[in-house]
Design an enzyme around this catalytic site. Structure first.
Site, mmCIF file in Angstrom:
data_model
loop_
_atom_site.group_PDB
_atom_site.id
_atom_site.type_symbol
_atom_site.label_atom_id
_atom_site.label_comp_id
_atom_site.label_asym_id
_atom_site.label_seq_id
_atom_site.Cartn_x
_atom_site.Cartn_y
_atom_site.Cartn_z
ATOM 1 N N GLN A 1 -4.673 -1.608 9.912
ATOM 2 C CA GLN A 1 -4.438 -2.911 9.271
ATOM 3 C C GLN A 1 -4.949 -4.034 10.180
ATOM 4 O O GLN A 1 -4.605 -4.099 11.352
ATOM 5 C CB GLN A 1 -2.929 -3.083 8.993
ATOM 6 C CG GLN A 1 -2.575 -4.352 8.268
ATOM 7 C CD GLN A 1 -3.145 -4.421 6.838
ATOM 8 O OE1 GLN A 1 -3.135 -3.447 6.115
ATOM 9 N NE2 GLN A 1 -3.663 -5.578 6.464
ATOM 10 N N LYS B 1 0.852 -1.207 0.000
ATOM 11 C CA LYS B 1 0.000 0.000 0.000
ATOM 12 C C LYS B 1 0.884 1.253 0.000
ATOM 13 O O LYS B 1 0.627 2.215 -0.729
ATOM 14 C CB LYS B 1 -0.909 0.003 1.240
ATOM 15 C CG LYS B 1 -2.028 -1.021 1.162
ATOM 16 C CD LYS B 1 -2.710 -1.276 2.498
ATOM 17 C CE LYS B 1 -3.669 -2.449 2.394
ATOM 18 N NZ LYS B 1 -4.247 -2.895 3.661
ATOM 19 N N ASP C 1 -11.039 2.571 4.423
ATOM 20 C CA ASP C 1 -11.316 1.133 4.288
ATOM 21 C C ASP C 1 -12.824 0.865 4.253
ATOM 22 O O ASP C 1 -13.257 -0.245 3.957
ATOM 23 C CB ASP C 1 -10.712 0.385 5.490
ATOM 24 C CG ASP C 1 -9.576 -0.536 5.072
ATOM 25 O OD1 ASP C 1 -9.433 -0.783 3.862
ATOM 26 O OD2 ASP C 1 -8.853 -1.008 5.960
#
Ligand code: NAD
Length: 293
Positions: free
Chosen positions: A103, A59, A126
């Protein structure tokens, strides 16, 4: 070639994501010229999970490639839930941070849902905040989880219509299955959501025009479960003992029957990262469009 003579085509997520990244790079440049800053993504990584470290690195590299600011905050797996929430609260207030990504997975002593709910929903790139989940379900504009959003982009880019189609989503996680089903439903598909307690998965799949498999089970979807000419999207990522990465779909056999299919790797995976960057740019643009004091 399928039994009915339908030629199978590959849904190449790697190629499409490259195009999307090139377009995002231009948009980031325009953003910079207009607002005098670049959009910024902050990733929170807790612990030493090797797979998470790989995802975070990838990412970070993609952000840099398109000229976006990327910061990775690493914490020991001894961090408490309160400390993590405190960190998120300060990022929520930081005007240079447009997107915040926690994460997953988090260590067991931390309640994932509580932490995700602390991310300011405008910065929730997200799309895991309950506010965004609710808006998605209601068909309103929202930050949409990157993997299902990437699937929709793959379909749209190949002019694969969803409206009026019978779709099966395998998997009902908050990250993939549920938002995938909501997006397909919002786009006019009739959606069945199957999961580990579904009595007869094959019967659902055999009737489907479109199957999205997100179970994380190698060889789950076999040729006999797929209707001729169906579109098959394989979200699964499974590492076999041999070290090889495979999806949920028995690709060699299934691909002979369907009209479109994603490979693993090189299908949905690269699209997920592209959508994360797209969401970050969207968050930055929305922030700049707010009235300033
Ligand atoms: P999860 O474990 O949270 O959910 C899996 C779902 O599959 C569950 O709802 C479960 O009921 C269902 N399931 C499991 N076995 C099944 C079976 N035999 N039959 C029917 N349903 C079954 O996983 P997740 O986070 O939703 O991820 C799913 C898969 O997608 C994993 O392989 C993951 O690595 C992959 N993934 C890929 C990307 C990407 O970018 N390509 C992103 C996220 C997840």
């Amino acid at each position: 070639m399928s039994v009915l003579g339908v030629a199978m085509s590959l849904l190449d997520g790697k190629a499409l994501s490259k195009k999307i990244l090139a377009s995002l790079a231009l948009q980031v440049e325009n953003f910079k010229n207009q607002y005098g800053r670049v959009p910024g993504l902050t990733v929170i990584l807790v612990g030493e999970d090797p797979a998470s470290a790989v995802y975070v690195r990838s990412k970070h590299k993609s952000c840099e490639k398109i000229g976006m600011k990327s910061e990775v905050l690493r914490f020991s797996d001894q961090i408490t839930e309160d400390q993590l929430i405190e960190k998120i609260a300060s990022l929520n207030q930081d005007a240079k941070v447009d997107g915040i990504l926690v994460q997953l997975p988090l260590p067991e002593h931390i309640d994932t849902e509580s932490v995700l709910a602390q991310v300011r929903y405008e910065k929730d790139v997200d799309g895991f905040h309950p506010f965004n989940s609710g808006r998605l379900l209601r068909g309103q504009d929202a930050m949409v989880p990157c993997t299902p959003l990437g699937v929709m982009e793959l379909l749209a880019a190949h002019q694969i219509a969803v409206d009026g189609k019978d779709a099966v989503v395998i998997g009902k996680s908050n990250i993939v299955g549920k938002p995938m089903a909501a997006l397909l439903m919002n786009a006019g598909a009739t959606v069945s959501v199957c999961h580990s307690k579904t009595k007869d998965l094959a019967t659902y799949c055999r009737h489907a025009d479109l199957i999205v498999s997100a179970a994380g089970r190698p060889n789950l979807l076999t040729e006999d479960m797929v209707k001729d000419g169906a579109v098959v999207i394989d979200v699964g990522i499974n590492r076999l003992d041999s070290g090889i990465l495979v999806g949920d779909v028995q690709f060699d056999e299934v691909s002979k029957k369907c009209s479109w299919i994603t490979p693993v790797p090189g299908g949905v995976g690269p699209m997920t990262i592209a959508m994360l960057l797209k969401n970050t740019l969207k968050a930055a643009q929305q922030f700049e469009s707010l009235p300033k004091p």
